[in-house]
Design a protein around this motif. Structure first.
Motif, PDB file in Angstrom:
ATOM      1  N   CYS A  93      60.929  55.704  18.259  1.00  0.00           N
ATOM      2  CA  CYS A  93      60.011  55.438  19.363  1.00  0.00           C
ATOM      3  C   CYS A  93      60.866  55.135  20.583  1.00  0.00           C
ATOM      4  CB  CYS A  93      59.114  54.260  19.017  1.00  0.00           C
ATOM      5  SG  CYS A  93      57.749  54.015  20.134  1.00  0.00           S
ATOM      6  N   ARG A  94      61.037  56.113  21.446  1.00  0.00           N
ATOM      7  CA  ARG A  94      61.968  55.968  22.557  1.00  0.00           C
ATOM      8  C   ARG A  94      61.397  55.076  23.653  1.00  0.00           C
ATOM      9  NH1 ARG A  94      65.817  57.156  19.105  1.00  0.00           N
ATOM     10  NH2 ARG A  94      66.250  59.360  18.861  1.00  0.00           N
ATOM     11  N   THR A  95      62.224  54.759  24.641  1.00  0.00           N
ATOM     12  CA  THR A  95      61.935  53.602  25.477  1.00  0.00           C
ATOM     13  C   THR A  95      61.834  53.864  26.972  1.00  0.00           C
ATOM     14  OG1 THR A  95      64.305  53.126  25.528  1.00  0.00           O
ATOM     15  CG2 THR A  95      63.004  52.036  23.824  1.00  0.00           C
ATOM     16  N   ALA A  96      61.654  55.120  27.385  1.00  0.00           N
ATOM     17  CA  ALA A  96      61.617  55.405  28.815  1.00  0.00           C
ATOM     18  C   ALA A  96      60.450  54.716  29.523  1.00  0.00           C
ATOM     19  CB  ALA A  96      61.551  56.913  29.049  1.00  0.00           C
ATOM     20  N   ALA A  97      59.399  54.343  28.785  1.00  0.00           N
ATOM     21  CA  ALA A  97      58.255  53.667  29.401  1.00  0.00           C
ATOM     22  C   ALA A  97      58.574  52.236  29.805  1.00  0.00           C
ATOM     23  CB  ALA A  97      57.063  53.681  28.448  1.00  0.00           C
ATOM     24  N   ILE A  98      59.703  51.696  29.376  1.00  0.00           N
ATOM     25  CA  ILE A  98      60.070  50.318  29.708  1.00  0.00           C
ATOM     26  C   ILE A  98      60.865  50.328  31.003  1.00  0.00           C
ATOM     27  CG2 ILE A  98      61.326  48.268  28.969  1.00  0.00           C
ATOM     28  CD1 ILE A  98      60.794  49.113  26.080  1.00  0.00           C
ATOM     29  N   THR A  99      60.342  49.687  32.017  1.00  0.00           N
ATOM     30  CA  THR A  99      61.017  49.609  33.313  1.00  0.00           C
ATOM     31  C   THR A  99      61.116  48.155  33.751  1.00  0.00           C
ATOM     32  OG1 THR A  99      58.916  49.882  34.504  1.00  0.00           O
ATOM     33  CG2 THR A  99      60.171  51.893  34.010  1.00  0.00           C
ATOM     34  N   GLY A 100      62.075  47.893  34.633  1.00  0.00           N
ATOM     35  CA  GLY A 100      62.247  46.556  35.176  1.00  0.00           C
ATOM     36  C   GLY A 100      63.172  45.665  34.374  1.00  0.00           C
ATOM     37  N   TYR A 101      63.715  46.192  33.278  1.00  0.00           N
ATOM     38  CA  TYR A 101      64.590  45.375  32.427  1.00  0.00           C
ATOM     39  C   TYR A 101      65.945  46.034  32.202  1.00  0.00           C
ATOM     40  CZ  TYR A 101      60.483  42.517  31.644  1.00  0.00           C
ATOM     41  OH  TYR A 101      59.397  41.703  31.831  1.00  0.00           O
ATOM     42  N   GLY A 102      66.386  46.825  33.149  1.00  0.00           N
ATOM     43  CA  GLY A 102      67.738  47.363  33.072  1.00  0.00           C
ATOM     44  C   GLY A 102      67.782  48.850  32.800  1.00  0.00           C
ATOM     45  N   ARG A 103      68.890  49.445  33.231  1.00  0.00           N
ATOM     46  CA  ARG A 103      69.060  50.893  33.121  1.00  0.00           C
ATOM     47  C   ARG A 103      69.255  51.350  31.683  1.00  0.00           C
ATOM     48  NH1 ARG A 103      74.593  51.549  36.556  1.00  0.00           N
ATOM     49  NH2 ARG A 103      73.486  50.051  37.871  1.00  0.00           N
ATOM     50  N   LEU A 104      69.543  50.435  30.760  1.00  0.00           N
ATOM     51  CA  LEU A 104      69.726  50.808  29.372  1.00  0.00           C
ATOM     52  C   LEU A 104      68.525  51.573  28.835  1.00  0.00           C
ATOM     53  CD1 LEU A 104      71.227  50.708  26.645  1.00  0.00           C
ATOM     54  CD2 LEU A 104      70.142  48.481  26.254  1.00  0.00           C
ATOM     55  N   PHE A 105      67.311  51.186  29.213  1.00  0.00           N
ATOM     56  CA  PHE A 105      66.118  51.786  28.631  1.00  0.00           C
ATOM     57  C   PHE A 105      65.932  53.247  29.047  1.00  0.00           C
ATOM     58  CE2 PHE A 105      64.845  47.276  28.111  1.00  0.00           C
ATOM     59  CZ  PHE A 105      64.672  47.306  26.747  1.00  0.00           C
ATOM     60  N   ALA A 106      66.731  53.717  30.009  1.00  0.00           N
ATOM     61  CA  ALA A 106      66.676  55.125  30.390  1.00  0.00           C
ATOM     62  C   ALA A 106      67.730  55.955  29.655  1.00  0.00           C
ATOM     63  CB  ALA A 106      66.860  55.262  31.903  1.00  0.00           C
ATOM     64  N   VAL A 107      68.508  55.334  28.783  1.00  0.00           N
ATOM     65  CA  VAL A 107      69.573  56.033  28.088  1.00  0.00           C
ATOM     66  C   VAL A 107      69.027  56.690  26.819  1.00  0.00           C
ATOM     67  CG1 VAL A 107      71.755  55.773  26.852  1.00  0.00           C
ATOM     68  CG2 VAL A 107      71.360  54.502  28.963  1.00  0.00           C
ATOM     69  N   ASP A 108      69.102  58.032  26.773  1.00  0.00           N
ATOM     70  CA  ASP A 108      68.718  58.762  25.554  1.00  0.00           C
ATOM     71  C   ASP A 108      67.336  58.343  25.081  1.00  0.00           C
ATOM     72  OD1 ASP A 108      69.908  59.018  22.133  1.00  0.00           O
ATOM     73  OD2 ASP A 108      68.902  60.502  23.387  1.00  0.00           O
ATOM     74  N   THR A 109      66.382  58.313  25.998  1.00  0.00           N
ATOM     75  CA  THR A 109      65.096  57.717  25.661  1.00  0.00           C
ATOM     76  C   THR A 109      63.937  58.583  26.119  1.00  0.00           C
ATOM     77  OG1 THR A 109      65.237  56.488  27.732  1.00  0.00           O
ATOM     78  CG2 THR A 109      65.911  55.332  25.746  1.00  0.00           C
ATOM     79  N   PRO A 110      63.545  59.593  25.375  1.00  0.00           N
ATOM     80  CA  PRO A 110      62.314  60.314  25.688  1.00  0.00           C
ATOM     81  C   PRO A 110      61.124  59.357  25.747  1.00  0.00           C
ATOM     82  CG  PRO A 110      63.544  61.443  23.971  1.00  0.00           C
ATOM     83  CD  PRO A 110      64.222  60.128  24.202  1.00  0.00           C
ATOM     84  N   SER A 111      60.080  59.737  26.412  1.00  0.00           N
ATOM     85  CA  SER A 111      58.948  58.844  26.670  1.00  0.00           C
ATOM     86  C   SER A 111      58.263  58.395  25.377  1.00  0.00           C
ATOM     87  CB  SER A 111      57.920  59.544  27.545  1.00  0.00           C
ATOM     88  OG  SER A 111      56.834  58.693  27.813  1.00  0.00           O
ATOM     89  N   LEU A 112      57.780  57.155  25.393  1.00  0.00           N
ATOM     90  CA  LEU A 112      57.002  56.641  24.264  1.00  0.00           C
ATOM     91  C   LEU A 112      55.751  57.496  24.056  1.00  0.00           C
ATOM     92  CD1 LEU A 112      57.150  52.817  24.925  1.00  0.00           C
ATOM     93  CD2 LEU A 112      57.779  53.899  22.804  1.00  0.00           C
TER      94      LEU A 112
END
Length: 260
Positions: free
Chosen positions: A241-260
């Motif tokens: 369950c990838r994590t691109a939908a998480i914003t505001g908590y750091g650039r890590l969540f955009a790493v290798d993270t297709p949308s939830l």
């Protein structure tokens, strides 16, 4: 209209947390999208008393014991009977004490006890995240209740994994989980991170830290990884369950993270 009741989630994840520590669950629920269910099991931790009270610094013996059978194993086995996709071991300091090999063996043991569910841990996940971010030099900041010996073991953990650590220290703020404020932590870290550090690692799953990640990344212009942030990222990846939908908590969540 029916009100949301928490049942309609896309994925459920489990968290293994010290018995009196509300930090991992609090930060997970702050960061996770509404369609991610978070469910915790409590594990006895000898350095933590009723209400979450601890000594000003924690001894190494209970830190090591937390990672050993039987309590955490039993908690993993029981939690994994629920309809969960993956488990997160929310305890930083035991990896410092037992090292990467001990952490790997612990994760294999817990995965077996969790009926084959994947189990991720904070420090191993931090190493993976740093490599994906391309950072090789880090500043390590630990909670004020980590003494210099425990912080030094943390430095050794990351050095053994191949990272340079030009700065490593316990945070010099009041020692107590409820005493930490995001603004004060931001200012303390921002004033001390050396220019050569390519990323900041904030240890301690009971350390109130995720609320200042976005501002600290903006201040420093570098990635900031905190214990619960990186652990949530890792457990969602383990759950497919990838994590691109998480914003505001750091650039890590955009790493290798297709949308939830």
């Amino acid at each position: 209209m029916w009100r949301p009741d928490g049942w309609d989630v896309r994925v459920r994840i489990g968290v293994l947390t010290p018995h009196a520590d509300v930090g991992p669950e609090s930060e997970f629920r702050a960061m996770a999208p509404p369609d991610v269910g978070v469910h915790a099991a409590r594990v006895p931790f000898g350095a933590m008393r009723h209400g979450g009270a601890m000594d000003a610094t924690i001894a190494l013996a209970p830190v090591r014991a937390f990672a050993e059978p039987p309590y955490v194993d039993e908690a993993a086995a029981q939690l994994a009977t629920a309809p969960l996709a993956a488990l997160a071991y929310a305890f930083t300091s035991s990896a410092y004490v037992i090292g990467a090999d001990g952490e790997e063996a612990m994760l294999a043991r817990l995965t077996d006890r969790a009926h084959g569910l994947p189990v991720v841990a904070t420090c191993a996940s931090t190493v993976e995240a740093l490599r994906l971010l391309g950072a090789t030099r880090i500043a390590l900041v630990d909670p004020p209740w980590f003494d210099t010996e425990l912080n030094g073991l943390g430095r050794g953990y990351y050095e053994a994994a191949g990272f340079d650590v030009p700065f490593s220290a316990p945070c010099d703020l009041p020692s107590g989980q409820a005493l930490i404020r995001p603004g004060e932590l931001h200012d303390w870290v921002a004033a001390r991170v050396p220019g050569e550090a390519e990323a900041v690692v904030v240890g301690g799953n009971g350390f109130r830290a995720v609320g200042m990640v976005e501002n600290l990344e903006r201040t420093l212009g570098r990635p900031v990884l905190t214990a619960n942030q990186v652990l949530l990222w890792a457990v969602l990846r383990a759950a497919d369950c990838r994590t691109a939908a998480i914003t505001g908590y750091g650039r890590l969540f955009a790493v290798d993270t297709p949308s939830l």
